[in-house]
Scaffold this motif. Structure first.
Motif, short mmCIF file in Angstrom:
data_model
loop_
_atom_site.label_atom_id
_atom_site.label_comp_id
_atom_site.label_asym_id
_atom_site.label_seq_id
_atom_site.Cartn_x
_atom_site.Cartn_y
_atom_site.Cartn_z
N GLY A 86 0.82 -1.20 0.00
CA GLY A 86 0.00 0.00 0.00
C GLY A 86 0.85 1.25 0.00
N LEU A 103 -3.92 7.20 -2.78
CA LEU A 103 -3.94 6.13 -1.79
C LEU A 103 -4.27 4.87 -2.55
CD1 LEU A 103 -3.92 5.36 1.29
CD2 LEU A 103 -6.40 5.57 1.18
N LYS A 104 -3.39 3.91 -2.49
CA LYS A 104 -3.68 2.68 -3.22
C LYS A 104 -3.25 1.46 -2.43
CE LYS A 104 -1.15 4.08 -6.75
NZ LYS A 104 -0.63 4.11 -8.11
N VAL A 105 -4.09 0.46 -2.53
CA VAL A 105 -3.84 -0.84 -1.91
C VAL A 105 -4.18 -1.89 -2.96
CG1 VAL A 105 -4.51 -2.42 -0.07
CG2 VAL A 105 -4.43 0.05 0.39
N ARG A 110 -6.37 -5.94 0.13
CA ARG A 110 -7.56 -5.23 0.60
C ARG A 110 -8.31 -6.05 1.64
NH1 ARG A 110 -9.27 -3.28 -5.40
NH2 ARG A 110 -7.52 -1.85 -5.66
N VAL A 114 -5.15 -2.20 5.58
CA VAL A 114 -3.99 -1.49 5.05
C VAL A 114 -4.35 -0.02 4.77
CG1 VAL A 114 -2.30 -1.36 3.17
CG2 VAL A 114 -2.98 -3.59 4.09
N GLY A 115 -5.46 0.21 4.11
CA GLY A 115 -5.88 1.58 3.79
C GLY A 115 -6.08 2.41 5.04
N LEU A 118 -2.73 3.33 6.56
CA LEU A 118 -2.08 4.39 5.79
C LEU A 118 -2.72 5.75 6.06
CD1 LEU A 118 -1.44 2.58 2.40
CD2 LEU A 118 0.31 3.68 3.83
#
Length: 186
Positions: A86, A103-105, A110, A114-115, A118
């Protein structure tokens, strides 16, 4: 175990984590009345749920000296201390906040928090570095992202209904989300 740490020149390739498709399950309907924002969710029937993917960005670390890059690393496997799962990309905003630009996972990571980790790291970084808070944008039809921001203490602060006019994404709107540290609340 997940660890959030700053991405440096040493592991700069991690900022270009590939974009994976995400599910479009509904829309955040935002309204403003008497100076207050409110929202409700409008869910899609299962037959209309679809996926969307953003184009990969191809960031160049050296061209982004004012940016802050935070990475989530999964250290659960032997020797896996550099398994980036992430990324959060932040830049100073003219308002004195940090703007969460990306913002990427990846799909495989997922649903594991994780999101959320972050986003919390972004808030911590902003507070520790005397920023007024964090702001970001979520498309109204990306309900999962909108839920993430709302669940982590962000408040709605704006709605842009014109941003996609004349593009392939016409009919969508951007929801502006804001978070400020307790020291900034009044």
């Amino acid at each position: 175990m997940l660890e959030i740490r700053k991405i440096t020149a040493e592991n700069k390739s991690d900022i270009n984590l590939k974009n994976d498709p995400f599910r479009l399950i509904g829309r955040l309907i935002v309204e403003r009345r008497d100076g207050e924002w409110s929202y409700r969710e409008e869910m899609l029937p299962e037959a209309e749920v679809s996926e969307m993917v953003f184009p990969d960005e191809n960031y160049v670390y050296e061209d982004m000296p004012d940016y802050v890059f935070l990475g989530a690393y999964d250290n659960s496997a032997e020797g896996a201390d550099n398994n980036c799962v992430g990324v959060a990309i932040l830049c100073p905003h003219f308002t004195g906040r940090l703007y969460l630009e990306d913002l990427k996972v990846p799909r495989k990571a997922r649903g594991k928090g994780v999101g959320k980790l972050l986003v919390e790291a972004c808030k911590t970084y902003a507070a520790e570095h005397s920023f007024k808070g964090v702001c970001t944008v979520g498309q109204d039809n990306n309900l999962i992202a909108c839920r993430l921001y709302l669940s982590t203490g962000f408040k709605i602060g704006g709605l842009d209904t014109e941003i996609y006019e004349g593009t392939k994404q016409a009919g969508k709107a951007d929801v502006w989300f804001y978070w400020k540290p307790l020291s900034q609340l009044r």
